[in-house]
Design a protein around this motif. Sequence first.
Motif: not given
Length: 126
Positions: A104-124
Amino acid sequence: QVVLQESGGGLVQAGGSLRLSCAASGLTFSSYYLGWFRQAPGKEREFVATISPSGESTSYVDSVKGRFTVSRDNAKNTGNLQMNSLRPEDTAVYYCAVAAGWRGWKFLTQQSWDYWGQGTQVTVSS
């Protein structure tokens, strides 16, 4: 072992487009909600978009509605974030994440997600 790997980031001029991908392994991808977050320098990580396991339902933060589109291909264990009409304020590291159930609304928070990727940089650039 669950692994999420983002790709597709880069440098683009304002008004341009990028397509991010998130490749998942080590889990039954089709059973998980997929989410995208971003973190700009000096700011907290913020929710960007999410898509349901079937792909039928999506949700976006107001600032990207009409510009970003989240999608997934469960057969390929891949999720995507199509970003159009990019703005300098979209500059951030973009992360994908998965969650095993509806939060639900808790999807807005990081804590509600189980696994994460390392990230990718986007620069505009302006």
